[in-house]
Design a protein around this motif. Structure first.
Motif, PDB file in Angstrom:
ATOM      1  N   TRP A 194     -53.226  47.371 -18.729  1.00  0.00           N
ATOM      2  CA  TRP A 194     -52.755  48.131 -17.288  1.00  0.00           C
ATOM      3  C   TRP A 194     -52.979  47.138 -16.370  1.00  0.00           C
ATOM      4  O   TRP A 194     -51.919  47.123 -15.435  1.00  0.00           O
ATOM      5  N   HIS A 195     -54.045  46.235 -16.191  1.00  0.00           N
ATOM      6  CA  HIS A 195     -54.532  45.196 -15.255  1.00  0.00           C
ATOM      7  C   HIS A 195     -53.200  44.338 -15.296  1.00  0.00           C
ATOM      8  O   HIS A 195     -52.907  43.758 -13.973  1.00  0.00           O
ATOM      9  N   ASN A 196     -52.540  43.856 -16.220  1.00  0.00           N
ATOM     10  CA  ASN A 196     -51.781  42.760 -16.460  1.00  0.00           C
ATOM     11  C   ASN A 196     -50.184  43.378 -15.991  1.00  0.00           C
ATOM     12  O   ASN A 196     -49.547  42.503 -15.826  1.00  0.00           O
ATOM     13  N   MET A 197     -50.078  44.722 -16.022  1.00  0.00           N
ATOM     14  CA  MET A 197     -48.717  45.144 -15.508  1.00  0.00           C
ATOM     15  C   MET A 197     -48.348  44.967 -14.291  1.00  0.00           C
ATOM     16  O   MET A 197     -49.168  44.671 -13.219  1.00  0.00           O
ATOM     17  N   SER A 198     -47.136  44.824 -13.698  1.00  0.00           N
ATOM     18  CA  SER A 198     -46.593  44.686 -12.341  1.00  0.00           C
ATOM     19  C   SER A 198     -46.894  46.104 -11.598  1.00  0.00           C
ATOM     20  O   SER A 198     -47.111  46.943 -12.483  1.00  0.00           O
ATOM     21  N   ASP A 199     -46.869  45.782 -10.162  1.00  0.00           N
ATOM     22  CA  ASP A 199     -47.112  47.124  -9.477  1.00  0.00           C
ATOM     23  C   ASP A 199     -45.999  48.204  -9.880  1.00  0.00           C
ATOM     24  O   ASP A 199     -46.144  49.443 -10.092  1.00  0.00           O
ATOM     25  N   PRO A 200     -44.640  47.684  -9.752  1.00  0.00           N
ATOM     26  CA  PRO A 200     -43.718  48.910 -10.115  1.00  0.00           C
ATOM     27  C   PRO A 200     -43.911  49.366 -11.775  1.00  0.00           C
ATOM     28  O   PRO A 200     -43.556  50.551 -11.884  1.00  0.00           O
ATOM     29  N   GLY A 201     -44.325  48.546 -12.395  1.00  0.00           N
ATOM     30  CA  GLY A 201     -44.764  49.094 -13.806  1.00  0.00           C
ATOM     31  C   GLY A 201     -45.800  50.118 -13.698  1.00  0.00           C
ATOM     32  O   GLY A 201     -45.717  51.238 -14.620  1.00  0.00           O
ATOM     33  N   ARG A 202     -47.011  49.749 -13.004  1.00  0.00           N
ATOM     34  CA  ARG A 202     -48.008  50.823 -13.169  1.00  0.00           C
ATOM     35  C   ARG A 202     -47.476  52.296 -12.362  1.00  0.00           C
ATOM     36  O   ARG A 202     -47.984  53.185 -12.574  1.00  0.00           O
ATOM     37  N   GLN A 203     -46.393  51.826 -11.249  1.00  0.00           N
ATOM     38  CA  GLN A 203     -46.222  53.036 -10.492  1.00  0.00           C
ATOM     39  C   GLN A 203     -45.812  54.191 -11.248  1.00  0.00           C
ATOM     40  O   GLN A 203     -45.590  55.266 -10.960  1.00  0.00           O
ATOM     41  N   PRO A 220     -50.592  52.233  -8.096  1.00  0.00           N
ATOM     42  CA  PRO A 220     -51.699  51.900  -8.326  1.00  0.00           C
ATOM     43  C   PRO A 220     -52.210  50.481  -8.465  1.00  0.00           C
ATOM     44  O   PRO A 220     -51.120  49.765  -9.166  1.00  0.00           O
ATOM     45  N   ALA A 221     -53.015  50.032  -7.763  1.00  0.00           N
ATOM     46  CA  ALA A 221     -53.365  48.623  -7.865  1.00  0.00           C
ATOM     47  C   ALA A 221     -53.977  48.042  -9.420  1.00  0.00           C
ATOM     48  O   ALA A 221     -54.516  49.114 -10.024  1.00  0.00           O
ATOM     49  N   PRO A 222     -54.027  46.583  -9.525  1.00  0.00           N
ATOM     50  CA  PRO A 222     -54.454  46.613 -10.973  1.00  0.00           C
ATOM     51  C   PRO A 222     -56.016  46.885 -11.199  1.00  0.00           C
ATOM     52  O   PRO A 222     -56.080  47.209 -12.504  1.00  0.00           O
TER      53      PRO A 222
END
Lengths: 215, 215
Positions: free
Chosen positions: B125-134, B158-160
């Motif tokens: 989760w932490h290593n995902m890009s912002d668009p990936g997390r969104q 969401p932020a990392p």
């Protein structure tokens, strides 16, 4: 047949997903692997199999089935006989799109008595590259390799007009459902055949319905 | 972790197929999609499903499982609960190689009580890009799209360091068998775990055996 020519010569109302796929192929044609797709099937032990195959064109102007080739000795031929269900995943790197196409497979081998399918098998054989045709004269794929016999791999490649080798099979995917995912615009579309009504079940082929779905 | 660093810091005897895969990733790294693979599973109706997913790294230096991510609301989560068997097809365009990796999947969701897997879920989760997390805050994937609500897609990413959303799942493929096909040299290798003997069944993890097979 060139893609532009193929699109131009189709007279009937072509399904939207076929037109989109032809456009994606044209937009990604600078990539040699834009015709490489992943074909998933189910093995007799209920585990999935998944491998890269080369798209060899639509079956005809009037039939939206996708065609591929395989060796009659490959494991997938037996697997498909037991369970013909398949799903193709097709990713286009240039346009960042994915198509998923599902349906049932037919394997067209030397013994097939369907005239149209046998003609398609010969046409695809004719259009293969020499190295592509040569592979069907190689030793049994997937068996332990006997490295002491290098000559087995140097057999001459059959010419386009040579008789089709018995090991050469055409693989036909009769498409029932298509999903397109566009990563650039976050759009996703589902294409399904219209539900048959009791009265219309035996009538003309059913139209395709497009539904936008959440990405 | 950079691939070169990853290879350098692994102390144990790494399986040959993992070393080869890391090398292929390095040789194909100029292609954004070299980490895109096709993951096949079996649906409850015995039909295959096949979709493109992004490789998120090996589970750890000591565990050769492959990791991916998915949304807890996606159809594959239910499918995997019914049948965990999977096969990945991974084609590298630059080196013209295909890997097929088969095994069983574990879905690690918010409720998972396995400490190591839960830590891996947080790390990815932490290593995902912002668009990936969104994407994990978006409406239910695959449902009919309600175009009248564009705001649903503009939620803040969401932020990392933000809490992991409940919809975020780690997908872990425990690999049992690997096949590598090299199209340039027409070589094909099968990697399988050594058969357990009656005495050795409870001992250390079994070594991998390499077998050259016919292409």
């Amino acid at each position: 047949m060139a893609l532009a020519a193929e699109a131009a010569t189709i007279g009937r109302a072509v399904p939207v997903w076929r037109s989109k796929l032809l456009k994606s192929l044209a937009q990604n044609k600078r990539l040699a692997n834009s015709r490489y797709v992943q074909l998933a099937t189910v093995r007799p032990d209920n585990r999935p199999a998944n491998r890269t195959v080369v798209f060899r064109g639509f079956l005809s102007d009037d039939d939206d089935s996708l065609t591929f080739v395989t060796d009659s000795r490959s494991r997938k031929v037996g697997e498909v006989a037991a369970n013909p269900a398949a799903e193709v995943a097709w990713y286009f790197p240039e346009t960042r799109e994915q198509y998923r196409l599902s349906g049932n497979l037919t394997i067209v081998d030397a013994a097939s008595t369907d005239g149209a399918l046998q003609a398609a098998r010969k046409r695809v054989w004719h259009n293969m590259s020499d190295p592509g045709r040569q592979q069907f004269a190689w030793p049994h794929p997937g068996l332990p390799r006997h490295l002491e016999d290098p000559k087995a791999w140097d057999c001459p490649a059959p010419a386009p007009t040579d008789p089709v080798l018995d090991t050469f099979c055409l693989v036909v995917l009769h498409v029932d459902e298509v999903e397109q995912l566009k990563l650039k615009s976050n759009e996703r579309f589902l294409y399904r055949r219209q539900q048959a009504t009791a009265e219309g079940a035996a009538a003309a082929p059913l139209a395709w319905v497009e539904e936008p779905i959440n990405p």
